[in-house]
Write an enzyme that holds these catalytic residues in place. Structure first.
Site, mmCIF file in Angstrom:
data_model
loop_
_atom_site.group_PDB
_atom_site.id
_atom_site.type_symbol
_atom_site.label_atom_id
_atom_site.label_comp_id
_atom_site.label_asym_id
_atom_site.label_seq_id
_atom_site.Cartn_x
_atom_site.Cartn_y
_atom_site.Cartn_z
ATOM 1 N N ASP A 80 1.057 -1.256 0.079
ATOM 2 C CA ASP A 80 0.177 -0.036 -0.171
ATOM 3 C C ASP A 80 0.711 1.317 0.033
ATOM 4 O O ASP A 80 1.399 1.481 0.946
ATOM 5 C CB ASP A 80 -0.943 0.012 1.234
ATOM 6 C CG ASP A 80 -1.903 -0.977 1.241
ATOM 7 O OD1 ASP A 80 -2.507 -1.264 0.240
ATOM 8 O OD2 ASP A 80 -2.172 -1.487 2.480
ATOM 9 N N ARG A 88 3.751 2.778 3.025
ATOM 10 C CA ARG A 88 4.375 1.661 3.930
ATOM 11 C C ARG A 88 5.983 1.798 3.911
ATOM 12 O O ARG A 88 6.610 1.213 4.851
ATOM 13 C CB ARG A 88 4.095 0.087 3.353
ATOM 14 C CG ARG A 88 2.634 0.042 3.336
ATOM 15 C CD ARG A 88 1.857 -0.047 4.666
ATOM 16 N NE ARG A 88 0.335 -0.244 4.731
ATOM 17 C CZ ARG A 88 -0.585 0.281 5.258
ATOM 18 N NH1 ARG A 88 -0.288 1.440 5.941
ATOM 19 N NH2 ARG A 88 -1.788 -0.171 4.878
ATOM 20 N N ARG A 149 -6.714 11.377 1.172
ATOM 21 C CA ARG A 149 -6.567 10.182 0.164
ATOM 22 C C ARG A 149 -7.303 10.211 -1.187
ATOM 23 O O ARG A 149 -6.711 9.732 -2.361
ATOM 24 C CB ARG A 149 -6.818 8.731 0.904
ATOM 25 C CG ARG A 149 -6.004 8.464 2.011
ATOM 26 C CD ARG A 149 -6.439 7.205 3.052
ATOM 27 N NE ARG A 149 -6.391 6.198 2.170
ATOM 28 C CZ ARG A 149 -6.813 4.917 2.411
ATOM 29 N NH1 ARG A 149 -7.508 4.899 3.774
ATOM 30 N NH2 ARG A 149 -6.779 3.934 1.701
ATOM 31 N N LYS A 179 -9.616 1.840 -6.057
ATOM 32 C CA LYS A 179 -10.500 1.499 -4.891
ATOM 33 C C LYS A 179 -11.061 2.848 -4.238
ATOM 34 O O LYS A 179 -10.655 3.653 -4.574
ATOM 35 C CB LYS A 179 -9.479 0.816 -3.942
ATOM 36 C CG LYS A 179 -8.419 2.016 -3.323
ATOM 37 C CD LYS A 179 -7.263 1.242 -2.373
ATOM 38 C CE LYS A 179 -6.157 2.167 -1.988
ATOM 39 N NZ LYS A 179 -5.231 1.467 -0.999
ATOM 40 N N HIS A 180 -12.121 2.497 -3.573
ATOM 41 C CA HIS A 180 -12.686 1.349 -3.110
ATOM 42 C C HIS A 180 -14.125 1.105 -3.471
ATOM 43 O O HIS A 180 -15.209 1.759 -2.776
ATOM 44 C CB HIS A 180 -12.620 1.513 -1.322
ATOM 45 C CG HIS A 180 -11.481 1.598 -0.774
ATOM 46 N ND1 HIS A 180 -10.956 2.910 -0.598
ATOM 47 C CD2 HIS A 180 -10.505 0.914 -0.006
ATOM 48 C CE1 HIS A 180 -9.973 2.919 0.125
ATOM 49 N NE2 HIS A 180 -9.715 1.653 0.407
ATOM 50 N N HIS A 192 -12.280 0.339 8.838
ATOM 51 C CA HIS A 192 -11.052 -0.357 9.607
ATOM 52 C C HIS A 192 -11.840 -0.859 10.889
ATOM 53 O O HIS A 192 -11.278 -1.744 11.562
ATOM 54 C CB HIS A 192 -10.167 0.539 9.798
ATOM 55 C CG HIS A 192 -9.221 0.730 8.497
ATOM 56 N ND1 HIS A 192 -9.518 2.043 7.647
ATOM 57 C CD2 HIS A 192 -8.183 0.296 7.991
ATOM 58 C CE1 HIS A 192 -8.793 1.804 6.742
ATOM 59 N NE2 HIS A 192 -7.988 1.116 6.787
ATOM 60 N N ASP A 262 -11.011 -5.559 -0.051
ATOM 61 C CA ASP A 262 -10.229 -4.914 0.647
ATOM 62 C C ASP A 262 -9.600 -5.789 1.871
ATOM 63 O O ASP A 262 -10.057 -7.308 1.786
ATOM 64 C CB ASP A 262 -10.939 -3.649 1.357
ATOM 65 C CG ASP A 262 -10.129 -2.518 1.979
ATOM 66 O OD1 ASP A 262 -8.756 -2.802 2.009
ATOM 67 O OD2 ASP A 262 -10.509 -1.590 2.025
#
Length: 481
Positions: A80, A88, A149, A179-180, A192, A262
């Protein structure tokens, strides 16, 4: 392929720690599609930076494990890496500003160049898949998860920029995943943690949230990620990632590529669908690739058992495995033709990232010509690292630090700030309640972003960006002429 091999081909797991040995054995034993690298898998050197050689070695070992059963296509090695808050891999790779920068800059060619630049630095480390870009259309401050984002609150702009960015990634040799689906930018719960509900009708979704996905599909997107969002207009109470009507809607847009879920270990799914049940349910619904099941061994066993007992049609598993294998075969051929991407050394994208921020910086209120902070500035707010970067940038642009105009930095999730100049470092929403007479949206906290800010404060550069989404009484498109 055997049923066990096909079940592995549709699973993309995570692992813990920086030693890939035990995980590589699991990849081989279960015939898994590959692996995703999360933050805790990234090896660091004594200075806390990414150990490039070790990262490359990890990815090479995991790639070997994925092809140990003799399959002729490469394993997926994913990450990601969106830029902004979701990255990351840190330094020495280029630090990119938030994707909303592209909406503020309003340039498709710049977004394409950035997509190629970011992806180009992943290729030498052995990555071939990046779960980006985020093509959600944000609704603004009521959107707690996506925010900056998202590239834009305008569906058409998000569509154009998302396609451009994806094409840049592909040109560098990296598979993108838009996405998403069916759209996470217009729900008010963080998936999340819990399951969000999207109350829009199919007509409303088609006119707004689905526009970027439709454009991506028309441009040949290889992969679309389904989010954990319940859509009563499609199937009440069921996450889109596990919902057959959702995948039917996605295919109805003309999509023929790989539908990936996801992460299945997220709260919106894992709380209600434990063990391997989410994996079987997602496959049965129409998913082709199952990302990060909470327990990959349980998920694999559940899929094999479901096929053996007839509760999951063998043809559905076959279709999913074939799509993933086809995509990776196509990717191997396409990537072979890209050669080594230009400027693929770690950190080589820094000048381009700075260019993006310079094109994005937006003045919501305050004058557009000349210096906003002549001569000297004070700084408040933000993190110690933010203030240090601001100080470095100020010095480079001839601004003395410690007196004069008070610049208040507002970090991600920060509260509205006063002072003379309020600067939002992430999404611009906190500016709507800021008491500062001058309001600036920066969409990033990279050194390049702070340099762009300092140049505007010193009056040596314009602020060409336009708001990509409304901020209180400031409509989308607000900015200097």
């Amino acid at each position: 392929m055997s049923p066990e091999q096909k079940a592995g081909q549709v699973l993309l797991p995570f692992f813990t720690g920086t030693d890939p040995a035990a995980h590589a054995a699991v990849v081989e034993r279960l015939h898994l599609a590959g692996s995703i690298i999360m933050g805790d898998n990234v090896p660091l050197d004594p200075q806390g930076k990414v150990d490039l050689a070790a990262m490359g070695a990890t990815n090479h070992r995991l790639g070997q494990a994925a092809t140990a059963d003799g399959r002729p296509w490469p394993g997926m090695i994913g990450v990601d890496q969106e830029g902004g808050l979701v990255a990351r891999l840190g330094a020495p790779l280029t630090e990119w500003p938030a994707p909303m920068s592209f909406g503020a800059a309003g340039s498709g060619p710049l977004a394409r160049e950035a997509g190629q630049g970011l992806a180009g630095e992943l290729v030498p480390l052995g990555f071939n898949t990046d779960f980006a870009p985020d093509t959600d259309v944000t609704i603004g401050p009521a959107d707690p998860t996506i925010g900056a984002r998202s590239m834009s609150g305008d569906p058409d702009a998000a569509a154009t920029l998302g396609v451009a960015y994806s094409q840049g990634m592909l040109a560098a040799g990296v598979l993108p995943a838009v996405k998403h689906f069916p759209g996470h930018g217009s729900v008010t719960t963080d998936s999340h943690v819990n399951l969000p509900t999207q109350q829009a009708t199919v007509a409303e979704l088609s006119a707004r949230d689905w526009k970027p996905f439709r454009a991506a599909i028309a441009a040949g997107a290889p992969m679309v990620m389904a989010g954990h969002i319940a859509v009563p207009a499609l199937e009440p109470g069921v996450p889109a990632s596990l919902s057959a009507p959702t995948y039917t809607a996605l295919r109805g847009l003309g999509f023929k590529g790989v539908a990936v879920t996801d992460a299945l270990n997220m709260g919106a799914v894992h709380k209600k669908y434990p063990a391997g049940s989410a994996a079987v349910m997602a496959l049965a619904a129409g998913a082709d690739l199952l990302l990060m099941p909470a327990n990959v061994g349980q998920a694999h066993a559940a899929i094999v058992h479901a096929v053996a007992t007839g509760s999951l049609p063998a043809a559905r598993l076959e279709e999913a495995a074939l799509r993933v294998a086809t995509m990776m075969t196509w990717h191997a051929r396409a990537a072979a033709g890209t050669g080594k991407p230009p400027g693929s050394a770690a950190g080589s994208g820094a000048p381009l990232a700075a260019k993006v921020s310079a094109a994005a910086v937006t003045i919501l209120s305050g004058h557009c010509g000349g210096a906003l902070a002549p001569g000297a500035v004070r700084v408040a707010g933000g993190s110690p690292a933010d203030r240090a970067r601001f100080a470095d940038a100020a010095a480079r642009h001839g601004l003395a630090l410690g007196s004069g105009t008070l610049v208040s930095l507002i970090p991600f999730g920060g509260r509205p700030a006063g002072g003379d100049i309020a600067v939002a470092l992430d999404a611009p929403w906190p500016l709507q309640h800021s008491a500062a007479p001058v309001k600036v949206a920066l969409y990033g906290r990279t050194q390049g972003a702070f340099d762009a800010l300092a140049a505007v404060l010193a009056g040596t550069a314009p602020a060409p960006g336009k708001l990509p989404a409304a901020v209180g009484s400031y409509p989308a498109g607000t900015g200097c002429p």
